[in-house]
Every structure is written in structure tokens, then in C-alpha cells.
Design a protein around this motif. Structure first.
Motif, PDB file in Angstrom:
ATOM      1  N   PRO A 145       1.225  -1.357   0.206  1.00  0.00           N
ATOM      2  CA  PRO A 145      -0.028   0.021   0.359  1.00  0.00           C
ATOM      3  C   PRO A 145       0.601   0.967   0.122  1.00  0.00           C
ATOM      4  N   VAL A 146       2.451   1.225   0.604  1.00  0.00           N
ATOM      5  CA  VAL A 146       2.983   2.422   0.605  1.00  0.00           C
ATOM      6  C   VAL A 146       3.210   2.451  -0.836  1.00  0.00           C
ATOM      7  N   LEU A 147       3.639   1.626  -1.711  1.00  0.00           N
ATOM      8  CA  LEU A 147       4.067   1.698  -2.894  1.00  0.00           C
ATOM      9  C   LEU A 147       2.697   2.707  -3.684  1.00  0.00           C
ATOM     10  N   MET A 148       1.525   2.016  -3.800  1.00  0.00           N
ATOM     11  CA  MET A 148       0.361   2.353  -4.345  1.00  0.00           C
ATOM     12  C   MET A 148       0.429   4.076  -4.708  1.00  0.00           C
ATOM     13  N   ALA A 149       0.660   4.226  -2.895  1.00  0.00           N
ATOM     14  CA  ALA A 149       0.192   5.460  -2.718  1.00  0.00           C
ATOM     15  C   ALA A 149       1.065   6.922  -2.841  1.00  0.00           C
ATOM     16  N   VAL A 150       2.574   5.884  -3.256  1.00  0.00           N
ATOM     17  CA  VAL A 150       3.937   6.578  -3.857  1.00  0.00           C
ATOM     18  C   VAL A 150       3.159   6.671  -5.572  1.00  0.00           C
ATOM     19  N   TYR A 151       2.999   5.915  -5.817  1.00  0.00           N
ATOM     20  CA  TYR A 151       2.145   5.371  -7.274  1.00  0.00           C
ATOM     21  C   TYR A 151       0.917   7.360  -7.530  1.00  0.00           C
ATOM     22  N   GLY A 152       0.363   6.781  -6.862  1.00  0.00           N
ATOM     23  CA  GLY A 152      -0.898   7.971  -6.482  1.00  0.00           C
ATOM     24  C   GLY A 152      -0.420   9.662  -6.785  1.00  0.00           C
ATOM     25  N   VAL A 153       1.091   9.872  -5.708  1.00  0.00           N
ATOM     26  CA  VAL A 153       0.729  10.890  -5.706  1.00  0.00           C
ATOM     27  C   VAL A 153       2.263  11.600  -6.732  1.00  0.00           C
ATOM     28  N   ALA A 154       2.834  10.254  -7.275  1.00  0.00           N
ATOM     29  CA  ALA A 154       4.020  10.708  -7.941  1.00  0.00           C
ATOM     30  C   ALA A 154       3.242  10.842  -9.979  1.00  0.00           C
ATOM     31  N   LEU A 155       1.485  10.347  -9.603  1.00  0.00           N
ATOM     32  CA  LEU A 155       0.923  10.285 -10.977  1.00  0.00           C
ATOM     33  C   LEU A 155       0.000  12.002 -10.519  1.00  0.00           C
ATOM     34  N   HIS A 156      -0.560  12.175  -9.764  1.00  0.00           N
ATOM     35  CA  HIS A 156      -0.717  13.422 -10.221  1.00  0.00           C
ATOM     36  C   HIS A 156       0.113  14.462 -10.092  1.00  0.00           C
ATOM     37  N   ARG A 157       1.305  14.049  -9.503  1.00  0.00           N
ATOM     38  CA  ARG A 157       2.802  15.203 -10.159  1.00  0.00           C
ATOM     39  C   ARG A 157       2.936  15.364 -11.556  1.00  0.00           C
ATOM     40  N   MET A 158       2.571  14.525 -12.584  1.00  0.00           N
ATOM     41  CA  MET A 158       2.791  14.082 -13.275  1.00  0.00           C
ATOM     42  C   MET A 158       1.820  15.098 -14.896  1.00  0.00           C
ATOM     43  N   THR A 159       0.824  14.609 -13.687  1.00  0.00           N
ATOM     44  CA  THR A 159      -0.273  14.346 -14.962  1.00  0.00           C
ATOM     45  C   THR A 159      -1.100  15.732 -14.164  1.00  0.00           C
ATOM     46  N   GLY A 160      -1.183  16.877 -13.230  1.00  0.00           N
ATOM     47  CA  GLY A 160      -1.876  17.856 -12.687  1.00  0.00           C
ATOM     48  C   GLY A 160      -3.330  17.341 -12.824  1.00  0.00           C
ATOM     49  N   ILE A 161      -3.491  15.720 -13.167  1.00  0.00           N
ATOM     50  CA  ILE A 161      -5.000  15.803 -12.553  1.00  0.00           C
ATOM     51  C   ILE A 161      -5.427  14.812 -10.719  1.00  0.00           C
ATOM     52  N   ASN A 162      -6.439  15.120 -10.513  1.00  0.00           N
ATOM     53  CA  ASN A 162      -7.162  14.943  -9.092  1.00  0.00           C
ATOM     54  C   ASN A 162      -8.386  14.642  -9.553  1.00  0.00           C
ATOM     55  N   CYS A 179      -9.661   2.224  -9.002  1.00  0.00           N
ATOM     56  CA  CYS A 179      -9.677   2.573  -7.777  1.00  0.00           C
ATOM     57  C   CYS A 179      -9.245   4.531  -8.363  1.00  0.00           C
ATOM     58  N   ALA A 180      -9.581   5.279  -7.512  1.00  0.00           N
ATOM     59  CA  ALA A 180      -9.278   6.973  -7.401  1.00  0.00           C
ATOM     60  C   ALA A 180      -9.237   7.055  -5.975  1.00  0.00           C
ATOM     61  N   LEU A 181      -8.003   7.956  -6.528  1.00  0.00           N
ATOM     62  CA  LEU A 181      -7.473   8.576  -5.418  1.00  0.00           C
ATOM     63  C   LEU A 181      -7.297  10.250  -5.080  1.00  0.00           C
ATOM     64  N   ASP A 182      -7.838  10.775  -3.629  1.00  0.00           N
ATOM     65  CA  ASP A 182      -7.664  11.929  -3.545  1.00  0.00           C
ATOM     66  C   ASP A 182      -5.995  12.383  -2.831  1.00  0.00           C
ATOM     67  N   GLY A 196      -3.083  17.921  -2.345  1.00  0.00           N
ATOM     68  CA  GLY A 196      -2.493  18.578  -1.397  1.00  0.00           C
ATOM     69  C   GLY A 196      -2.683  17.922   0.296  1.00  0.00           C
ATOM     70  N   ALA A 197      -2.584  16.756  -0.031  1.00  0.00           N
ATOM     71  CA  ALA A 197      -2.358  15.971   1.408  1.00  0.00           C
ATOM     72  C   ALA A 197      -1.114  15.474   2.068  1.00  0.00           C
ATOM     73  N   PRO A 198      -0.801  15.529   2.926  1.00  0.00           N
ATOM     74  CA  PRO A 198       0.589  14.960   3.779  1.00  0.00           C
ATOM     75  C   PRO A 198       0.211  13.378   3.578  1.00  0.00           C
ATOM     76  N   PHE A 199       1.215  13.360   3.459  1.00  0.00           N
ATOM     77  CA  PHE A 199       1.213  11.323   2.961  1.00  0.00           C
ATOM     78  C   PHE A 199       0.618  10.354   3.959  1.00  0.00           C
ATOM     79  N   PRO A 200       1.082  10.263   5.122  1.00  0.00           N
ATOM     80  CA  PRO A 200      -0.061   9.567   5.910  1.00  0.00           C
ATOM     81  C   PRO A 200      -1.402  10.022   5.380  1.00  0.00           C
ATOM     82  N   GLU A 201      -1.652  10.709   5.534  1.00  0.00           N
ATOM     83  CA  GLU A 201      -3.116  10.605   5.042  1.00  0.00           C
ATOM     84  C   GLU A 201      -3.472  10.353   3.349  1.00  0.00           C
ATOM     85  N   VAL A 202      -2.752  10.137   2.700  1.00  0.00           N
ATOM     86  CA  VAL A 202      -2.777   9.933   1.300  1.00  0.00           C
ATOM     87  C   VAL A 202      -3.136   8.464   1.543  1.00  0.00           C
TER      88      VAL A 202
END
Length: 443
Positions: free
Chosen positions: A247-264, A293-296, A299-305
Motif C-alpha cells: 500500500p505504501v508503494l501504491m500511495a507513492v505511485y498515486g502522488v507521483a502520477l498526480h504530480r506528473m499529470t496535474g489531474i486529481n 481505484c480513485a485517489l484524492d 494537498g494531502a500529507p503522505f500519512p493521510e494519502v
């Protein structure tokens, strides 16, 4: 020089039925990608292995596992069915390396197996050969059609072959799965999954990617990324949180994908092995399907992500068992309503089996993570450029010890090579940032 040994086999179970959902999901992927998705390769054999041992190994595999004895049948509309035979014969190729390097001979045989077209109707879904040097077996080459099994099933097959397990096969085989999937319980599962998918499909952002500013020819690329820092950082976060690193790696992927695309929220399709379901834990077949899977994460800190990821992933896993044709029909219906840019072709597959468990040793210190990041232990390379299609973006987490290896497949007309590379380095950056925030310095 090559010869063939004809190996006869006989096993329990035979019949004809629809493809199971897992088989059908793989079949549809094969058609999209114009590939029979071969899996396997060449491996050295233990000293003392005889040709008779290899013959008996092939006989064991063909006799024990119904999917090794499964071919396809097509009706007039091209609709496939599974055909399981109770007995038959298969050829084992025997190749004498002569004065050549047997390892190179085995690799050449593996390439030939993978590059030769496969006939789903007449051929068994395995190609197996043994390489000899001075009359003694040195290497085994085995290539399976992906319809035989997914990664979890392959690991089970190897373990049972090594132990020469003879206990009765457990779990529902694909013929029985197909019957269950038509039952009232199977219909209810499919309908519940499709209701979940439709709710998400009608509310998520239309696009997964911001668009490519660097389309290439050949269009479809494959890349390989390795990072010790990403491995240490995700393990440190997981140890701190008391969980495995998945789950840590999936959360990392979600944040990196958001940074790359700008889509949330970021929306992707995680591969779900479905082996937590009744009757599917110990079967050698394809039962994995891709959830939604949809991840918001904005702006969320990583523990919340991480908390959101675990919750969203569990819901996605619950609804990742469905009739693939019914899902495709639903996606097409929603796409007609939402416009031509609508797509969900963004995939994520943590295919680790042996290396995904929590670390048994001490977590990496911040100093060790920084050292790995600043050293030369992060690499990236493009490995394949081809015209045959991949999915628009597919990220695989590979089962490699002591590092994090990621294989990425992508369509350069939707994701530029620069953005794809940035996504992988971005995963490293997100994980290291989170680890250094969460992992305390030793006192």
C-alpha cells in the motif's frame, strides 16, 4: 542439432465451457496488444539433472494442471471457449549446444519460442526445451502462454514441481469457475462490481493524462527503472506504519502520477489477484483482473494519502471480479456519454510475490536513504520500441530482491517519454520525501 522426445500425459478433468472471467480478461488483453503474452525463459539446471528428469517434469506439469492441457475453440462469431483435454502428447525439444555456450543457446531458444506465433486451437500452451552440453542437460527453457496462469499461479506451480506434490488439486479450476460465474451467486458478484464501476466512471475526471507533446514512432515503448533509494524509503515507511510495502508503494505511485499529470483524483487500474476469494487461493490459472481505484491526493500529507489509499484499494479489490465483456460494454456506454477523450487505460501491477513482505531486518536510516539517493544506484533505460500496441500506461513492480525494479509500458502518443521517465523518478522522490519526514533519526 535439435531432436524431439514425445511425452505422453494424462490428468484429471476435461470438458468444454466458456472462458472463465480471468481467462477472458487475458484473452481480451492479448487481442488489444496483438500478442499471446508469452511468459517464462531460460534457467540453468542443477548439476546431476538427467534428460529423464526433464521428461518427467514436463509430464508432471501437463498431467497435474488442467490449464496446461487447455486449448481454445472459436464459434462462428469468433467467441472463444476453453477445451480441456484429459490426455495427450507433447514434444520436448532437445538441443545440443555443441561447441557453443549453452547459456547463449538456451537464450536463443527462448527468443525463438517467444517470437514464433502460437496457435490457440491446435497447440498446447507451453513450449519446453532442454539444452545439452557433452550429452548432459545444462539449461531448461519453458515458455507459457499467459492463459495458463497469472504470476501467483506460476509461483504455486514452481513450488509444487520442486516438491513433487502429489496431493489432490485444490480450488476451482477454470471449468468450474465458468459454471459458478453463470450461477446466481456469480451474477450477483458481477452486478455489484458493475454498479461500483459505473458510479466511479460517471464521476471521475474524463482524462487520465495531460497529453503527450512528444509522440514517437515506433509508438509504443518499454522502460526499466531501478532504485535502491525507492526500495529503502518504501520499506522504511512500511516498517514505521507496521504494514508491508504494497500500500505504501501504491500511495507513492498515486502522488507521483498526480504530480506528473496535474489531474486529481488520480484514477488507475490495479491488478488484483483475486486469490482471497473462496476456492481461488491455490489454483494454477488466471484469476487476476484489473480493478478501478480513485485517489484524492491533492494537498494531502503522505500519512493521510496512505490511509486513503488503503481504504480505496480495499474497495477496488472487492469489485475487481467481473465479466470482462460486460465491463467493456459499460465503459463504452459511459464513454459515449462523457466524450471521446474519456479513458481509463492507466494500469498498475505490483507483481511481487517473494519480495513484498515486510522486511525482517532493521529499517533503513535517513542517512542510508540519502546515501542511496545520492549514489549511482538509480538507473533508467528504454528497452523496447515497437509498433505493436501496449496499454497507454502500465507500471509493473517487479519481484527483484534488494532493490525496487519497475517496468513501464506506454503509448508515446498519450504519455511522452520524458513524462514517463519523470513519473518513475517522481515515485522515488515522493517516497524519499515521505520517509525522511516519517522516519526519526536515531538518538
Amino acid at each position: 542439432m535439435a531432436e524431439q522426445i514425445i511425452v505422453a500425459f494424462e490428468g484429471e478433468g476435461s470438458g468444454v465451457d466458456d472462458l472463465s472471467w480471468g481467462q477472458l480478461d487475458l484473452w481480451m488483453a492479448m487481442r488489444r496488444q496483438n500478442s499471446w503474452l508469452p511468459m517464462g525463459g531460460a534457467t540453468p539446471l542443477p548439476a546431476g539433472t538427467t534428460l529423464a528428469d526433464v521428461v518427467e517434469n514436463l509430464r508432471y506439469l501437463m498431467s497435474r494442471y488442467q490449464t496446461m492441457r487447455t486449448r481454445l475453440r472459436f464459434d462462428d462469431d469468433g467467441r472463444p471457449s476453453q477445451v480441456v483435454s484429459g490426455s495427450g502428447e507433447i514434444a520436448l525439444d532437445v538441443v545440443d549446444a555443441g561447441d557453443d555456450d549453452p547459456a547463449e543457446t538456451a537464450e536463443a531458444l527462448s527468443r525463438r519460442y517467444q517470437e514464433t506465433d502460437y496457435d490457440f486451437v491446435t497447440q498446447w500452451p507451453v513450449r519446453m526445451g532442454v539444452v545439452l552440453r557433452a550429452g548432459l542437460p545444462t539449461h531448461l527453457v519453458i515458455i507459457l502462454c499467459h492463459l495458463v496462469t497469472d504470476g501467483s499461479g506460476a509461483a504455486l506451480m514452481i513450488a509444487e514441481l520442486d516438491a513433487r506434490v502429489t496431493a489432490p488439486i485444490k480450488g476451482m479450476q477454470p471449468l468450474e469457475q465458468a459454471r459458478w460465474q453463470r450461477s446466481p451467486a456469480g451474477v450477483r458478484q458481477n452486478e455489484a462490481a458493475l454498479r461500483y464501476w459505473e458510479r466511479l466512471l460517471r464521476t471521475i475526471p474524463v482524462r487520465r493524462f495531460a497529453g503527450s507533446d512528444d509522440p514517437r514512432q515506433p509508438r509504443h515503448w518499454r522502460g526499466e527503472f531501478r532504485s535502491l533509494a525507492l526500495h529503502l524509503a518504501t520499506q522504511a515507511i512500511a516498517d514505521r506504519a507496521g504494514m508491508d510495502a504494497s500500500p505504501v508503494l501504491m500511495a507513492v505511485y498515486g502522488v507521483a502520477l498526480h504530480r506528473m499529470t496535474g489531474i486529481n483524483p488520480v484514477v488507475f487500474r490495479p491488478t488484483v489477484n483475486n486469490r482471497f476469494r473462496a476456492g481461488l487461493a491455490d489454483v494454477v490459472c488466471t484469476v487476476a483482473e484489473s480493478g478501478l481505484c480513485a485517489l484524492d491526493v491533492a494537498g494531502a500529507p503522505f500519512p493521510e494519502v496512505l490511509t486513503r489509499t488503503r481504504r480505496a484499494a480495499m474497495t477496488a479489490y472487492k469489485h475487481a471480479y467481473f465479466h470482462p465483456v460486460h465491463l467493456d460494454d459499460l465503459i463504452a456506454s459511459v464513454a459515449r456519454d462523457r466524450g471521446p477523450d474519456f479513458d481509463i487505460a492507466c494500469f498498475y501491477n505490483d507483481r511481487r510475490i517473494n519480495t513484498r513482505a515486510a522486511s525482517s531486518g532493521p529499517a533503513a536510516t535517513p542517512e542510508q536513504i540519502r546515501e542511496a539517493l545520492s549514489g549511482s544506484q538509480t538507473t533508467f533505460r528504454w528497452t523496447i520500441r515497437q509498433d505493436d500496441p501496449f496499454e497507454r500506461l502500465f507500471v509493473h513492480i517487479d519481484d527483484v530482491p534488494d532493490t525496487m525494479q519497475i517496468t513501464l509500458f506506454m503509448d508515446t502518443h498519450f504519455v511522452s517519454p520524458g513524462d514517463a521517465e519523470a513519473l518513475l523518478y517522481g515515485m522515488e522522490e515522493v517516497a524519499v520525501e515521505a520517509a525522511l519526514d516519517l522516519v526519526p533519526h536515531p538518538s
